[in-house]
Design an enzyme around this catalytic site. Sequence first.
Site, PDB file in Angstrom:
ATOM      1  N   GLU A 118       3.726  -7.276   6.192  1.00  0.00           N
ATOM      2  CA  GLU A 118       5.171  -7.482   6.316  1.00  0.00           C
ATOM      3  C   GLU A 118       5.759  -8.043   5.026  1.00  0.00           C
ATOM      4  O   GLU A 118       6.466  -9.035   5.029  1.00  0.00           O
ATOM      5  CB  GLU A 118       5.499  -8.407   7.498  1.00  0.00           C
ATOM      6  CG  GLU A 118       5.187  -7.826   8.857  1.00  0.00           C
ATOM      7  CD  GLU A 118       6.153  -6.726   9.247  1.00  0.00           C
ATOM      8  OE1 GLU A 118       7.310  -6.742   8.785  1.00  0.00           O
ATOM      9  OE2 GLU A 118       5.722  -5.820   9.992  1.00  0.00           O
ATOM     10  N   ASP A 119       5.440  -7.399   3.923  1.00  0.00           N
ATOM     11  CA  ASP A 119       6.050  -7.702   2.629  1.00  0.00           C
ATOM     12  C   ASP A 119       5.681  -9.069   2.064  1.00  0.00           C
ATOM     13  O   ASP A 119       6.343  -9.536   1.151  1.00  0.00           O
ATOM     14  CB  ASP A 119       7.581  -7.644   2.709  1.00  0.00           C
ATOM     15  CG  ASP A 119       8.060  -6.233   2.865  1.00  0.00           C
ATOM     16  OD1 ASP A 119       7.393  -5.344   2.314  1.00  0.00           O
ATOM     17  OD2 ASP A 119       9.078  -6.020   3.538  1.00  0.00           O
ATOM     18  N   ALA A 120       4.679  -9.725   2.634  1.00  0.00           N
ATOM     19  CA  ALA A 120       4.312 -11.010   2.057  1.00  0.00           C
ATOM     20  C   ALA A 120       3.597 -10.787   0.727  1.00  0.00           C
ATOM     21  O   ALA A 120       3.000  -9.741   0.501  1.00  0.00           O
ATOM     22  CB  ALA A 120       3.419 -11.781   3.012  1.00  0.00           C
TER      23      ALA A 120
END
Lengths: 329, 1137
Positions: free
Chosen positions: B755-757
């Site tokens: 999730e885009d971390a």
Amino acid sequence: MSNKEPGLISLEYKNVRAGKELDTTWTYKKFQENFRVVIVRCENYEMEFDLIGIHPFLANAFRRIMISDVPTMAIEKVHIYNNTSVMQDEILAHRLGLVPLKADPGLFEFKESETSEATAQDTLQFELKMKCSKNKENKDSSRHDDIYKNHHVLSKHIKWMPIGNQAELHKEENIRPIHDDISLLKMRPGHEIDLQMFAVKGTGRDHAKFSPVATAFYRLLPDIKLTRTVEGEQAERLQKCFSPGVIALRKSEGKCVAVVNDSRYDMCSRNVFKHDDLKDSVVMGRIEDHFIFTIESVGNLKSHQIFKEAINILKKKCKTLLDEIDISN
Amino acid sequence: MGEYSGMDQQFVETHFGNSSDFTKPIKEIEEKWKLVPAFLKIKGLVKQHIDSFNYFINVEIKKIVEANDKVVCDADPLFYIKYTNVYVGSPDVDEGFNISKPTTPHECRLRDMTYSAPITVDIEYMRGSQRVSRTGLLIGRMPIMLRSSNCVLTNKSEYELAKMNECPLDPGGYFVVKGQEKVILIQEQLSRNRLILEEGKYGVQCQVTSSTHEKKTRTIVFVKANKYYLGHNSFIDPIPISIVFKAMGVISDQEISTMVGIKDLRKITPTLEECHTLKIYTQEAALKYLGTKLVPKRFVTTKVKTPLEEAREALTSTILSHVPVVEYNYKMKAVYLALMLKRVIEAQSDSKFLDDKDYYGNKRLELAGSLLSLMFEDVFKRFNFDLKTIAEKTIPKIRATQFDVVKYMKSDLITNCLVFAIATGNWTIKRFRMERHGVTQVLSRLSYISALGMMTRVNSQFEKTRKVSGPRSLQPSQWGMLCPSDTPEGEACGLVKNLALMTHITTEGDENPLVRLANNTGVLEINTVGGEFINSDGVYLVFLNGNIIGAIRHYRRLISMFRLMRRSGYISGYCSIYPNHLHRCVYISSDGGRLCRPYIIVINGIPSVSKEHIVELEKGIRSFEDFLHDGLIEFLDVNEENDSYIACYERDITRETTHLEISTFTLLGVCAGLVPYPHHNQSPRNTYQCAMGKQAMGTIGYNQKNRMDTLMYNLVYPQAPMVKTKTIELTNFDKLPAGQNATIAVMSYSGYDIEDALIINKASLDRGFGRCLVYKTSKCLLKRYANQTFDRIQGPLIDTQNSKPIWKHGVLDADGIVGPGEQVLNKQTIVNRSIPVISAVPGAAPGGATSSIEFRDAPIVYKNPESSYVEKVMVSTNEEESGLIKILLRQTRRPEIGDKFSSRHGQKGVVGLVVEQEDMPFNEYGICPDIIMNPHGYPSRMTVGKLIELLSGKAGLLEGKFHYGTAFGGSKVADVSEELSKHGFNYQGKDFFTSGITGEPLEAYIYSGPVYYQKLKHMVQDKMHARARGPRAVLTRQPTEGRSKDGGLRLGEMERDCLIGYGASMMLVERLMVSSDICEVDVCNQCGRLGYCGWCNSCKSSGQVSTITMPYACKLLLTELQAMNITARLTLNHYCK
């Protein structure tokens, strides 16, 4: 050197293991037979050497220990008595911390705890006192060096203040910042700094400033083989696809023929794949148990010392582990 | 070629050269984009605000005072005040005792003052029977826009600006009001005084909003049941249009119908019939009829007019008030009305006559100058009215001294009105019945770009709640004028817009020379021509700023003549002319608020600007104005753009081409200009970046260390991006950057990157990556009160046992204020202030000595679990002479898990894991990345621009230069890969990496290189929140809400539903009652009401009273109902039964 079958083969997008798995079983005899160390280059702060016949796990362990477990001295605490410069106290302290110090960490001990009293065995004290003023002699100039005095604080201005019997034990030239010209702060007339710094022994795991290496890494020995003869213009293009010195052009029968000269310094750019007519002419691979190590020391320790230290630390770690196992048994 | 086809080939070649030369594409003028910085030097970005304000304080204010220059009163016919002149001075500050000294904007910012200049007037007035003239009378203070003509910062060198603590790169264009920087946003409006045809209540209608200095009215011509009516606010009913014509003196039906000029006369017969049924045959009768339909006036003035006169007055000055009526000659107005009617009739049968309201040519932008002039005119009228009423009240009285009106001229009214309007953004103008909110906003100083982006913001008047897509969607006519990317998401989407880089907003121009030019070119004045001529074939009506000035047969000549005169500089370069063949009209505009943009003029397929011109520009021999004067470049507004053939590139030039774009990247605005390779990105990504660029921290100006903003974020080591754009250089973003070049590797790592971390290298953080400074300012006011008491500051309280200050006062200096450099912990006092208990009682303090006054502690306390350091302390006074102490507190933060970062492509992500350097993968050169980004971020977002940025950045590193990612240009991927392979890197940017954990090679090649990353202002430290027990609200006894009040975490309705569904009823009881507002109540089972202490007060017994637990909110409901005379009775049962 590259008579061996390469362990890894590079296809355009992927590294593929060629045939058999690397033999992971370890016997002393096999190790004795195969293991070799070749030192290629050893300057003061940079060295390159090959570890041959060693498992990647072990090679990696050395690399990791060098980065984060070999201790050095670095400034940890800064007492700021006065700072009227534009730089914030924390930022100045952070910058000071990153200045590499020339002090043999072997001569010092780790501090027992963060709060314990500083002693001559575990702490080095430095001082930085400067005041910027106008230079009245050179009024016409517009160069900052001419019109201001003490306006540029460099690492060479950091002064060692011996604690206890340190003055007798260490020479002045051995306890100081390694580089003289690290820019720490710029000041203007009226600015003044007065700081005391305390350097302690620490490891890279705690903070990168304690790491003795700028970086320590290895790469696998490349293996390049030509599958067919490449001639003329194609050969020249092929040469350009590799790092300089990898492919040589040899004259034979009035024609230029490409041959592999030395694949060691190829950086594996795989630019052959750009050319459709050349990409099938070469097979690139790597020898899986031939590690080319490069250690770039920050300067606290010589590169070979760092490696030796890493071996000692690994030994110690193994011993601790064995002791633990013994106790639990 | 057709014309020459018959000619001898030889002949053509000798006289015109080789024919193949003609078909060759025109050579590109290299470096022609250099015109953009030349343009930005004189116009564009914030210059429009400044120009507009300059126009107001130098020209418009004089006009306003001239228009309202006389004040007379009814009490004394001799009495008058006449304003002969008005000036706005240079900014100063009143230091008391009538001493004023010049001030700087920075002083005003620090001391919470208003940066304003005195407005002085020269007057001539009657004192008794004497005529007196006075000069330099102060009537009020005008807030001054920074960098305007009256500002101290204009035309100052960098050194002088630095002396005044001002950043040389700061654009100005805003006001400093009470220490706050306020921007008057550009307001978008529908064009005034223009015919708008639209679908109305009954069908097609033609609407005109007339606006003059005095009035703003709306006139509508509409059709209802085949009859045409005129609708206006001053009439109670719609008026049949034929009656209006007759009232205007167009009596005969024949005259009306020729004036309208409709072929099919049957369409207006029902309307004409109306007159006959009402028996209106004369102008007088028509006016009388109108008189009966007038809305009765509320305030009856002394002179009572007859209804007929009233109607004539309304017809003259209220209906279509922008059309001038000289000596009751209604000809122009009648022609105008006839045209309205004609358009309605035409539009009934053909919908292409309907106007597009969203078309940008029909919009005007209002800037600070015009908004302030509205406000000033209103308050100036009020000022004069007040003087008049004072004169009327005072003159009849018999007094010892003579009435001197100067004594009553107070400067507070105008000052307060202007300051209040700018400070609150509430624009209330009574004579237009205008009430607007949010006209001004606080200048966002989060980063340099956010401040600059705010200056180009355009706010539209549409309601945000309306669900129409028209005004929100991107109109083709906005091309080049408004940035297509920069708009917020959500409710204001498409309503808040931003100007493109080269947009200029016009200020009002003089009409007279244009009228003269038109008349000299053959435009017949409208009063001299009849309806027949106007409506004959080939005759075009000529409009100037919405007014008909005449008709012309050879309209082409008019247009070409007009353009010729404009290019040679005889008339203003910002006026525009264009024909509308559908309307058979030529429109000339010189009004303010039109959007326009410069273009290179192309004549006969050859651009006027040549390479030599650009060389001259580079040498500094030529400026942008010279290009305008020499007729090489001209400004086109939205309407005229639509009458031109504009080529984007030289290669697109054809025979019809009239203009050439200066540079295509100017299509975008300031914020979108930061994105490298935006033309390779999916368009919403650029929009996201536009919003995020404003949250990026970095540097906000060269004077950031001198500022004391309530909140300021700075990056410790900001870097200029490796991949620049031309816009970045033009806006000086590279000098005041907001971000760092991080080496990223696009690969997956550890699962903490979903999730885009982002995965961040700890060694990079140790070395200062993403480190930021957070400054907060605490303010302390020391007031003086009416009873001669004032707030005081006392030194720290000393603990008697160890003679050290108590812990709370540990950081205070002897003067009771924190010392700079001190570390402040949570709940420590930073200013030990105490205020007098009694301050309201007027009169002298009892005894006079301060010791006898009772004081109450009111310290300024530091509230934040994380400590701060005191950067500096300012002790000063503000405008009201009360003490002002500002304390700047500083925190240094290194990135931690949860901090938000973003690249310049709308790819935001939080830090998911911080990894030791030895665990990071490394490549053949020993480089290990600062950031690892998950490749899943790419396919769905399609931010190809980011991939190219990485490639260009990497090549730039190796080559030692900056690459360009300018929109519709920039370094090409092929060239960049060539550069990479030249340096021994893979041409695709993919490197061989070894895992730092296992030590084995990674199975794929990793795309890695530098990408510019921005640290956004959202940091976990400011957001993290948890509570076990804590404060409760007084009324409901439930936990408070929100982090700032140490509130509880709400178990909401949906969470409640889950628990119900799961059947965890005891859990529900615990969450909703026990842990919230549990309360023990005594209930009387006899009467069902609440009692207390085991006693029921209504039954006067304790027999049936039992104690139960319930939420306090429930108990509160019962008692509140009881207070409303409703009894809720409880019936209790035993739990076990």
